[in-house]
Scaffold this motif. Structure first.
Motif, short mmCIF file in Angstrom:
data_model
loop_
_atom_site.label_atom_id
_atom_site.label_comp_id
_atom_site.label_asym_id
_atom_site.label_seq_id
_atom_site.Cartn_x
_atom_site.Cartn_y
_atom_site.Cartn_z
N CYS A 60 32.35 43.22 37.02
CA CYS A 60 33.78 43.00 36.76
C CYS A 60 34.09 43.21 35.29
CB CYS A 60 34.17 41.59 37.20
SG CYS A 60 34.05 41.28 38.96
N GLU A 61 33.19 42.81 34.44
CA GLU A 61 33.38 43.02 33.01
C GLU A 61 33.43 44.50 32.68
OE1 GLU A 61 30.24 42.54 29.66
OE2 GLU A 61 31.11 40.55 29.96
N GLU A 63 34.50 46.70 34.72
CA GLU A 63 35.63 47.25 35.50
C GLU A 63 35.17 48.44 36.36
OE1 GLU A 63 39.65 47.14 33.71
OE2 GLU A 63 38.57 46.92 31.81
N PRO A 78 34.79 49.28 40.08
CA PRO A 78 35.07 48.86 41.46
C PRO A 78 33.96 49.22 42.43
CG PRO A 78 36.98 49.97 40.50
CD PRO A 78 35.83 50.18 39.57
N VAL A 124 31.20 46.74 42.08
CA VAL A 124 31.63 45.45 42.62
C VAL A 124 31.55 45.48 44.14
CG1 VAL A 124 33.61 43.90 42.89
CG2 VAL A 124 33.09 44.87 40.65
N GLU A 136 37.35 36.98 34.98
CA GLU A 136 37.09 38.16 34.17
C GLU A 136 37.98 39.33 34.60
OE1 GLU A 136 35.46 40.28 31.10
OE2 GLU A 136 35.20 38.14 31.56
N SER A 137 38.14 39.52 35.89
CA SER A 137 38.96 40.64 36.39
C SER A 137 40.43 40.42 36.10
CB SER A 137 38.74 40.80 37.90
OG SER A 137 37.39 41.09 38.17
N ARG A 178 41.28 41.24 32.58
CA ARG A 178 41.35 42.69 32.35
C ARG A 178 42.45 43.35 33.18
NH1 ARG A 178 36.90 44.05 29.41
NH2 ARG A 178 35.36 42.39 29.24
N ASN A 202 42.74 43.97 36.24
CA ASN A 202 42.25 44.93 37.23
C ASN A 202 42.56 44.39 38.62
OD1 ASN A 202 40.61 46.63 38.91
ND2 ASN A 202 39.45 47.18 37.06
N ILE A 204 40.03 45.23 41.64
CA ILE A 204 38.84 44.38 41.74
C ILE A 204 39.23 42.96 42.13
CG2 ILE A 204 36.96 43.36 40.40
CD1 ILE A 204 36.73 45.92 38.86
N CYS A 205 40.35 42.46 41.61
CA CYS A 205 40.81 41.11 41.97
C CYS A 205 41.01 40.98 43.48
CB CYS A 205 42.11 40.79 41.25
SG CYS A 205 41.95 40.51 39.48
#
Length: 681
Positions: A240-241, A243, A245, A248, A271-272, A275, A277, A280-281
Motif C-alpha cells: 500500500c505504501e 501504491e 494495486p 495488493v 496508509e492507502s 495517499r 488511492n 486500493i482502499c
C-alpha cells in the motif's frame, strides 16, 4: 587515509591493524573526521555505564543505506601483507585502549569505522568489505545456470547469513531473480520465512523492491504474508505504501491479514487513505478492512483523509460507513483537523454531510476557533484584495458560522476573536466583527489565569501585539478599553506607542488607570509614560490626575531610603505591610531620576498651589538648570495658571475637545490647551 583490517572472530590476535588504502580519493580528510567525531559523540552519549570498562569494541548504531551489492560472508583470515615503503607507518591499536567502535556511511555511500580511545584520540578508516559468495555474485548477475550448479555443490550453505543476516534467498528477492528463488527453495524449502537482522522476510524484500514475479513465486511456495518487519509493517502495508494495486491484490488473494497494524497502530487502510488511492482502499475494504479502526492515537482513516486533504478517499470512507464525528485521543474530529490544516474543500464536504461543528476537542476549542487561528497577517494582504490563503481561511470561517452555536462558543470560555487577535489574523478579526461576534467577550476565569497579566478581551491581545489595525477595528466596533484588570492603555504606554494611546483615549480609555495588584498614590498611567514627555502631556490634556503626584505622605520630613528588591531579604516570619507607592519614590529610581526635572515641569502646568516634598525638592536642587522649575512650584502660582485650571475644570474634557467650534479667540484656545509651550516638546 588509514583503513582498518579487523581480525576474524575466534582469531588469537587482539590488535586492530591499520594499512593505507587510496580507495576514497573523492572524500576529504576533514569530511571523514567531522563525521567520525559527530558519530563518536553520539556513541559516547548513548553508551551504558559499563561501556568504559569494556575491553572489546562496541558496535553502535550501524546505519542502513540502500543496498547496491549486499555483502555475503566474512573474508577468510589472511596473512599480513608486507608494508609498502610509500605508505605511512602502520599503527596498531590495542583493544584495551578502545572505548567504542562506530560504523557510519559517508555522503558518498562509503562505509566507515571510527575508533575512539580513552585518551580522546580518534581513528577513522574504511570499513573492510565482505567478499561476495559465489552464489550471491551469480544471483546479482542473474546467472541462473551458475546458481543451479552452485546449489548442488556440497560446500554451498544456503542457510549461512552474512553480517546483515541475509541469506541467498533474500539476495534473490532483492535483485528480482524469481528463477533463482525457485531453484533455492527447491533445495531448501524450509528457509522461505527466514528473516534478516531487521526481521525482513524475502517476501517483504520483494514487495519493497516491487518485484511482482518474485512476490508471486514466494507466495506460491508458501511464504507467510503476515510476517512483519521490525517496525511491525506487513508486506501488505508495504504494498500500500508503494501504491501497487497488483501486488495488493496478490497478497489479499493469498490471505494477507488486512487489519494488522504497524508499531504505531497504522493499518494498510490508513496508509492507502493517506495517499488518496481509492482503488486500493476499495480492495482493502472488500477484503474486510475496518473503516473506523483507530491507531494508537485514536486516529481513524477518515481522520487521516481530512487531515491530509484527501477528499476522494473521504467520500469512499463515508460511503462505506465510516463514523463522520469520530474523535481522536485529543478529542479532535475530522472537521477539526480539516479546519486546522486549511482544507476548504474538506470542510465544505464534511459540513454538507452534517458534520458536528459544535464538538470540542480536549482543549475545549471548536473547529471555528481553530479556523480563526489559520488566517494570515495583514502584511500578507494584497493592495486590492486578500491572498489565496486569506480567502481560504475566511471561506472556512464563513462556512462554519451558520453551523456553530454561539452559545457553545460562549461555553468554551474563549471567542474566536481572542484567537484571531492573539495571532494577528487581521482579516479574520474583520470577518468575525462583521459576523456580529461580541467584541467585548471576556475570557473565562480559568483561561484568563493562563496568562500572567490576567488579560480578558480581544482588544488586550491586539494592543499587546502592538497591532494598530486590529485595535482600530475592535474600537470602532464598540470594544470597551476598560474591561481588563490591567488596562490596555497601560500596555500601550509601556510600549511608547502614541498612535495606540491616542486611539484608546479617544475611545474612552481611563487615563487614570491603576494596577490593582500594585497600589500607588497616583495613576499608573503616569508611571508608564515618564520617559515620553509628549505622551505624558497628552494624558494630562485628557484629564489625567496630576495633583495626586504631589500628595506625598512624608511632605517636608525626611523620607525613608528607597527599598529595592535586590537589597531586600525574604523572611517568611516577617509581616509585610502593603503600602501605596509614592510618586517621589518612583521618580527617584534609576530609570526615571534623570528625567525628574522635565517630568515635574510638565505636571506643574496642570496643578494649582502645591508644595513639593523633600525628595522632589532634592531632585530639583541636584541640577542648576532645574532651579527655574523649583521657582515655578513656589507659591503663589500665577493668576493666569489658576484661571486656566478653573476654566478647564468647568468646561470638562469632552467640551474642551470641541472648544474650537465655540466663538473663542484662537489664542485663548491655545492657552487653555497648554499649547503655548508646544515647541518645547
Amino acid at each position: 587515509m588509514e583503513a582498518a583490517r579487523v581480525s576474524m572472530p575466534g582469531a588469537t590476535d587482539s590488535n586492530l591493524e591499520f594499512a593505507d588504502y587510496s580507495l576514497y580519493s573523492n572524500l576529504s580528510d576533514d569530511e571523514l573526521m567531522q563525521l567520525a567525531i559527530e558519530r563518536s559523540i553520539a556513541d559516547a552519549q548513548n553508551s551504558g555505564p559499563g561501556t568504559e570498562n569494556s575491553k572489546t569494541p562496541v558496535v553502535l548504531n550501524r546505519p542502513a543505506g540502500p543496498r547496491r551489492a549486499p555483502p555475503s560472508h566474512r573474508p577468510q583470515q589472511q596473512t599480513e601483507p608486507a608494508a609498502c615503503p610509500a605508505n605511512p607507518p602502520r599503527e596498531t591499536i590495542n583493544l584495551q585502549d578502545v572505548i567504542s567502535v562506530s560504523h557510519f556511511v559517508t555522503g558518498y555511500g562509503k562505509r566507515m569505522v571510527a575508533y575512539r580511545k580513552y585518551d580522546g584520540s580518534m581513528q577513522v578508516a574504511p570499513e573492510p568489505e565482505e567478499e561476495l559468495e559465489p552464489i550471491v555474485k551469480a544471483i546479482s548477475e542473474g546467472d541462473v545456470g551458475s546458481v543451479r550448479l552452485l546449489v548442488k555443490q556440497p560446500g554451498c550453505n544456503l542457510l549461512k547469513p552474512n553480517n546483515d543476516g541475509w541469506i541467498p534467498l533474500h539476495e534473490a528477492a532483492y535483485y528480482g531473480q524469481d528463477q533463482c528463488i525457485k531453484i533455492i527453495l527447491r533445495a531448501q524449502p524450509g528457509m522461505i520465512n527466514q528473516r534478516t537482522l531487521k526481521e525482513q522476510t524475502a517476501l517483504m524484500i520483494a514487495v519493497t523492491r516491487e518485484h511482482l514475479a518474485c512476490v508471486e513465486r514466494l507466495l506460491e511456495k508458501g511464504a507467510d504474508p503476515d510476517i512483519a518487519n521490525k517496525e511491525k509493517e506487513t508486506p501488505l502495508y508495504k504494498a500500500c505504501e508503494k501504491e501497487n494495486p497488483a501486488m495488493v491484490a496478490m497478497l489479499l488473494n493469498y490471505g494477507a491479514s488486512v487489519n494488522k497494524s504497524c508499531i504505531q497502530g497504522w493499518t494498510a487502510l490508513h496508509e492507502s487513505v493517506c495517499r488518496n488511492n481509492v482503488e486500493i482502499c476499495e480492495m482493502l475494504i472488500k477484503a474486510g478492512a475496518k473503516v473506523s479502526m483507530p491507531n494508537m492515537y485514536g486516529i481513524t482513516p477518515i481522520f487521516v483523509a481530512a487531515q491530509s486533504g484527501k477528499v476522494d478517499a473521504l467520500r469512499m470512507l463515508l460511503k462505506n460507513g465510516a463514523d463522520l464525528n469520530s474523535q481522536a485521543a485529543d478529542g479532535a474530529t475530522a472537521l477539526y483537523e480539516a479546519c486546522k490544516n486549511g482544507h476548504e474543500n474538506i470542510v465544505e464536504f464534511l459540513l454538507s454531510q452534517n458534520a458536528d461543528a459544535n464538538k470540542p476537542g480536549k482543549t475545549g476549542l471548536l473547529p471555528i476557533h481553530i479556523a480563526a487561528q489559520r488566517g494570515n497577517d495583514s502584511k500578507d494582504l494584497l493592495t486590492f484584495g486578500c491572498t489565496h490563503k486569506n480567502v481560504r481561511a475566511t471561506n472556512i470561517i464563513s462556512m462554519l458560522i451558520p453551523a456553530t452555536s454561539k452559545a457553545r462558543v460562549r461555553r468554551t470560555g474563549i471567542s474566536p476573536l481572542h484567537l484571531a487577535a492573539e495571532r494577528n489574523r487581521n482579516n479574520i478579526v474583520e470577518f468575525l466583527i462583521k459576523a456580529d461576534f461580541d467584541v467585548n467577550a471576556m475570557l473565562s476565569e480559568d483561561r484568563s489565569m493562563m496568562y500572567e497579566d490576567r488579560r480578558s478581551t480581544a482588544l488586550y491581545f491586539a494592543v499587546m501585539n502592538n497591532n494598530i489595525d486590529a485595535t482600530t477595528m475592535l474600537l470602532k466596533a464598540g470594544a470597551n478599553p476598560n474591561l481588563d484588570t490591567f488596562n490596555p492603555l497601560l500596555v500601550a504606554l509601556r510600549q511608547g506607542c502614541i498612535q495606540t494611546v491616542t486611539l484608546l483615549v479617544e475611545h474612552g480609555a481611563n487615563v487614570n488607570a491603576y494596577i490593582p495588584t500594585h497600589p500607588t498614590t497616583f495613576p499608573a498611567s503616569v508611571m508608564f509614560c515618564m520617559k515620553y514627555l509628549t505622551i505624558l502631556k497628552y494624558l494630562m490634556d485628557n484629564g489625567c490626575d496630576a495633583l495626586s503626584c504631589f500628595n506625598c505622605v512624608y511632605g517636608s520630613n525626611l523620607h525613608p531610603p528607597i527599598k529595592t528588591r535586590r537589597n531586600q531579604r525574604y523572611d517568611p516570619d516577617e509581616v509585610v505591610e502593603k503600602t501605596c507607592v509614592q510618586f517621589c519614590e518612583v521618580i527617584s529610581t534609576e530609570n526615571y531620576s534623570r528625567w525628574a526635572g522635565p517630568i515635574i515641569d510638565v505636571l506643574l502646568d496642570y496643578v494649582g498651589h502645591v508644595k513639593l516634598c523633600a525628595r522632589l525638592t532634592e531632585h530639583l536642587d541636584s541640577y542648576h538648570e532645574w532651579q527655574c522649575i523649583k521657582e515655578k512650584a513656589t507659591p503663589p502660582r500665577p493668576l493666569m495658571q489658576l484661571c486656566r485650571l478653573k476654566i478647564r475644570n468647568l468646561l470638562g474634557i469632552k467640551r474642551l475637545k470641541k472648544i474650537h467650534r465655540l466663538p473663542v479667540p484662537p489664542r485663548l484656545i491655545k492657552f487653555l490647551n497648554h499649547q503655548e509651550r508646544e515647541q518645547d516638546f
